[in-house]
Design a protein around this motif. Structure first.
Motif, PDB file in Angstrom:
ATOM      1  N   GLU A   1       0.905  -1.126  -0.027  1.00  0.00           N
ATOM      2  CA  GLU A   1       0.246  -0.033   0.082  1.00  0.00           C
ATOM      3  C   GLU A   1       0.983   1.125  -0.100  1.00  0.00           C
ATOM      4  O   GLU A   1       0.578   2.423  -0.727  1.00  0.00           O
ATOM      5  CB  GLU A   1      -0.793  -0.179   1.166  1.00  0.00           C
ATOM      6  N   ARG A   2       1.969   1.184   0.706  1.00  0.00           N
ATOM      7  CA  ARG A   2       2.832   2.366   0.867  1.00  0.00           C
ATOM      8  C   ARG A   2       3.585   2.562  -0.499  1.00  0.00           C
ATOM      9  O   ARG A   2       3.679   3.783  -0.921  1.00  0.00           O
ATOM     10  CB  ARG A   2       3.923   2.118   1.875  1.00  0.00           C
ATOM     11  N   GLN A   3       4.160   1.624  -1.318  1.00  0.00           N
ATOM     12  CA  GLN A   3       4.618   1.634  -2.489  1.00  0.00           C
ATOM     13  C   GLN A   3       3.768   2.233  -3.395  1.00  0.00           C
ATOM     14  O   GLN A   3       4.126   2.893  -4.278  1.00  0.00           O
ATOM     15  CB  GLN A   3       5.170   0.384  -2.899  1.00  0.00           C
ATOM     16  N   ALA A   4       2.350   1.848  -3.333  1.00  0.00           N
ATOM     17  CA  ALA A   4       1.401   2.284  -4.381  1.00  0.00           C
ATOM     18  C   ALA A   4       1.295   3.860  -4.096  1.00  0.00           C
ATOM     19  O   ALA A   4       1.049   4.602  -4.982  1.00  0.00           O
ATOM     20  CB  ALA A   4      -0.033   1.657  -4.248  1.00  0.00           C
ATOM     21  N   GLU A   5       1.081   4.182  -2.674  1.00  0.00           N
ATOM     22  CA  GLU A   5       1.071   5.828  -2.331  1.00  0.00           C
ATOM     23  C   GLU A   5       2.302   6.550  -2.910  1.00  0.00           C
ATOM     24  O   GLU A   5       2.276   7.599  -3.578  1.00  0.00           O
ATOM     25  CB  GLU A   5       0.853   5.984  -0.916  1.00  0.00           C
ATOM     26  N   ILE A   6       3.388   6.138  -2.803  1.00  0.00           N
ATOM     27  CA  ILE A   6       4.740   6.538  -3.453  1.00  0.00           C
ATOM     28  C   ILE A   6       4.434   6.753  -4.895  1.00  0.00           C
ATOM     29  O   ILE A   6       4.939   7.751  -5.240  1.00  0.00           O
ATOM     30  CB  ILE A   6       5.793   5.891  -2.900  1.00  0.00           C
ATOM     31  N   ARG A   7       4.111   5.642  -5.641  1.00  0.00           N
ATOM     32  CA  ARG A   7       4.160   5.770  -6.981  1.00  0.00           C
ATOM     33  C   ARG A   7       3.056   6.752  -7.556  1.00  0.00           C
ATOM     34  O   ARG A   7       3.230   7.439  -8.533  1.00  0.00           O
ATOM     35  CB  ARG A   7       3.636   4.440  -7.574  1.00  0.00           C
ATOM     36  N   THR A   8       1.955   6.686  -6.683  1.00  0.00           N
ATOM     37  CA  THR A   8       0.738   7.693  -7.139  1.00  0.00           C
ATOM     38  C   THR A   8       1.539   9.200  -6.867  1.00  0.00           C
ATOM     39  O   THR A   8       1.300  10.252  -7.843  1.00  0.00           O
ATOM     40  CB  THR A   8      -0.282   7.748  -6.177  1.00  0.00           C
ATOM     41  N   SER A   9       2.231   9.599  -5.703  1.00  0.00           N
ATOM     42  CA  SER A   9       2.874  10.900  -5.663  1.00  0.00           C
ATOM     43  C   SER A   9       3.901  11.197  -6.543  1.00  0.00           C
ATOM     44  O   SER A   9       3.562  12.174  -6.806  1.00  0.00           O
ATOM     45  CB  SER A   9       3.397  10.927  -4.291  1.00  0.00           C
ATOM     46  N   LEU A  10       4.705  10.128  -6.917  1.00  0.00           N
ATOM     47  CA  LEU A  10       5.577  10.532  -7.969  1.00  0.00           C
ATOM     48  C   LEU A  10       4.914  10.918  -9.365  1.00  0.00           C
ATOM     49  O   LEU A  10       5.442  11.675 -10.024  1.00  0.00           O
ATOM     50  CB  LEU A  10       6.399   9.331  -8.146  1.00  0.00           C
ATOM     51  N   GLY A  11       3.863  10.236  -9.691  1.00  0.00           N
ATOM     52  CA  GLY A  11       3.127  10.297 -10.978  1.00  0.00           C
ATOM     53  C   GLY A  11       2.381  11.389 -10.905  1.00  0.00           C
ATOM     54  O   GLY A  11       2.781  12.483 -11.842  1.00  0.00           O
ATOM     55  N   ASN A  12       1.810  12.044  -9.691  1.00  0.00           N
ATOM     56  CA  ASN A  12       1.209  13.273  -9.717  1.00  0.00           C
ATOM     57  C   ASN A  12       2.433  14.594  -9.881  1.00  0.00           C
ATOM     58  O   ASN A  12       2.161  15.337 -10.468  1.00  0.00           O
ATOM     59  CB  ASN A  12       0.597  13.466  -8.365  1.00  0.00           C
ATOM     60  N   ILE A  13       3.605  14.514  -9.092  1.00  0.00           N
ATOM     61  CA  ILE A  13       4.596  15.222  -9.163  1.00  0.00           C
ATOM     62  C   ILE A  13       4.925  15.320 -10.882  1.00  0.00           C
ATOM     63  O   ILE A  13       5.369  16.534 -11.283  1.00  0.00           O
ATOM     64  CB  ILE A  13       5.873  14.931  -8.186  1.00  0.00           C
ATOM     65  N   GLN A  14       5.468  14.194 -11.489  1.00  0.00           N
ATOM     66  CA  GLN A  14       5.865  14.317 -12.755  1.00  0.00           C
ATOM     67  C   GLN A  14       4.720  14.954 -13.682  1.00  0.00           C
ATOM     68  O   GLN A  14       5.240  15.616 -14.569  1.00  0.00           O
ATOM     69  CB  GLN A  14       5.966  12.744 -13.251  1.00  0.00           C
TER      70      GLN A  14
ATOM     71  N   GLU B   1      14.189   9.221  -6.444  1.00  0.00           N
ATOM     72  CA  GLU B   1      14.876   8.609  -5.368  1.00  0.00           C
ATOM     73  C   GLU B   1      14.377   8.830  -3.821  1.00  0.00           C
ATOM     74  O   GLU B   1      14.652   8.184  -2.970  1.00  0.00           O
ATOM     75  CB  GLU B   1      16.326   9.033  -5.394  1.00  0.00           C
ATOM     76  N   ILE B   2      13.426   9.563  -3.732  1.00  0.00           N
ATOM     77  CA  ILE B   2      12.830  10.133  -2.446  1.00  0.00           C
ATOM     78  C   ILE B   2      11.511   9.154  -2.363  1.00  0.00           C
ATOM     79  O   ILE B   2      10.676   8.986  -2.985  1.00  0.00           O
ATOM     80  CB  ILE B   2      12.309  11.469  -2.434  1.00  0.00           C
ATOM     81  N   SER B   3      11.652   8.485  -1.122  1.00  0.00           N
ATOM     82  CA  SER B   3      10.609   7.513  -0.625  1.00  0.00           C
ATOM     83  C   SER B   3      10.014   7.817   0.430  1.00  0.00           C
ATOM     84  O   SER B   3       8.997   7.193   0.893  1.00  0.00           O
ATOM     85  CB  SER B   3      11.224   6.194  -0.564  1.00  0.00           C
ATOM     86  N   ASP B   4      10.120   8.988   1.175  1.00  0.00           N
ATOM     87  CA  ASP B   4       9.304   9.766   2.196  1.00  0.00           C
ATOM     88  C   ASP B   4       7.928  10.570   1.587  1.00  0.00           C
ATOM     89  O   ASP B   4       8.222  11.483   1.036  1.00  0.00           O
ATOM     90  CB  ASP B   4      10.120  10.696   2.919  1.00  0.00           C
ATOM     91  N   LEU B   5       7.000   9.806   2.062  1.00  0.00           N
ATOM     92  CA  LEU B   5       5.508  10.406   1.614  1.00  0.00           C
ATOM     93  C   LEU B   5       5.415  11.705   2.084  1.00  0.00           C
ATOM     94  O   LEU B   5       4.912  12.630   1.266  1.00  0.00           O
ATOM     95  CB  LEU B   5       4.540   9.486   1.940  1.00  0.00           C
ATOM     96  N   GLU B   6       5.735  12.067   3.178  1.00  0.00           N
ATOM     97  CA  GLU B   6       5.522  13.674   3.372  1.00  0.00           C
ATOM     98  C   GLU B   6       6.370  14.600   2.657  1.00  0.00           C
ATOM     99  O   GLU B   6       5.993  15.586   2.208  1.00  0.00           O
ATOM    100  CB  GLU B   6       6.014  13.666   5.140  1.00  0.00           C
TER     101      GLU B   6
END
Length: 79
Positions: A14-27, A47-52
Motif C-alpha cells: 500500500e505504501r509503495q502504491a502511495e509513493i508511485r501515485t505521488s511520483l506520478g502526480n509530481i511528474q 529517489e525520495i521515498s518519504d511520503l511527507e
C-alpha cells in the motif's frame, strides 16, 4: 480479510502504491507547468521515498511560478 490488511506485507504494498501515485502526480505537474526542464527533475525526485517529503514537493510544483522554486525545496545532494 482484516488479517491481510493488517499484515506488514500489505502495508508495504500500500505504501509503495502511495509513493508511485505521488511520483506520478509530481511528474505530471512538472511537465504541465515547466515542460521538459521540469521533467528532468524526476530522476532526482524519484529517489525520495518519504511520503511527507513527496507531498511537500508536489505542493511546491503546484504553487511555484518558476522551476527554481521547486529546486529550492529539494535536498542539496539531489540538485
Amino acid at each position: 480479510m482484516s488479517l491481510l490488511i493488517e499484515s506488514p506485507w500489505y502495508k508495504h504494498i500500500e505504501r509503495q502504491a502511495e509513493i508511485r501515485t505521488s511520483l506520478g502526480n509530481i511528474q505530471m505537474s512538472l511537465e504541465v507547468k515547466f515542460g521538459n526542464p521540469g521533467s528532468e527533475l524526476m530522476t532526482q525526485i524519484s529517489e525520495i521515498s518519504d511520503l511527507e517529503r513527496l507531498t511537500e514537493i508536489f505542493r511546491a510544483t503546484l504553487t511555484a511560478n518558476r522551476l527554481e522554486e521547486v529546486h529550492q525545496i529539494l535536498p542539496q545532494n539531489n540538485i
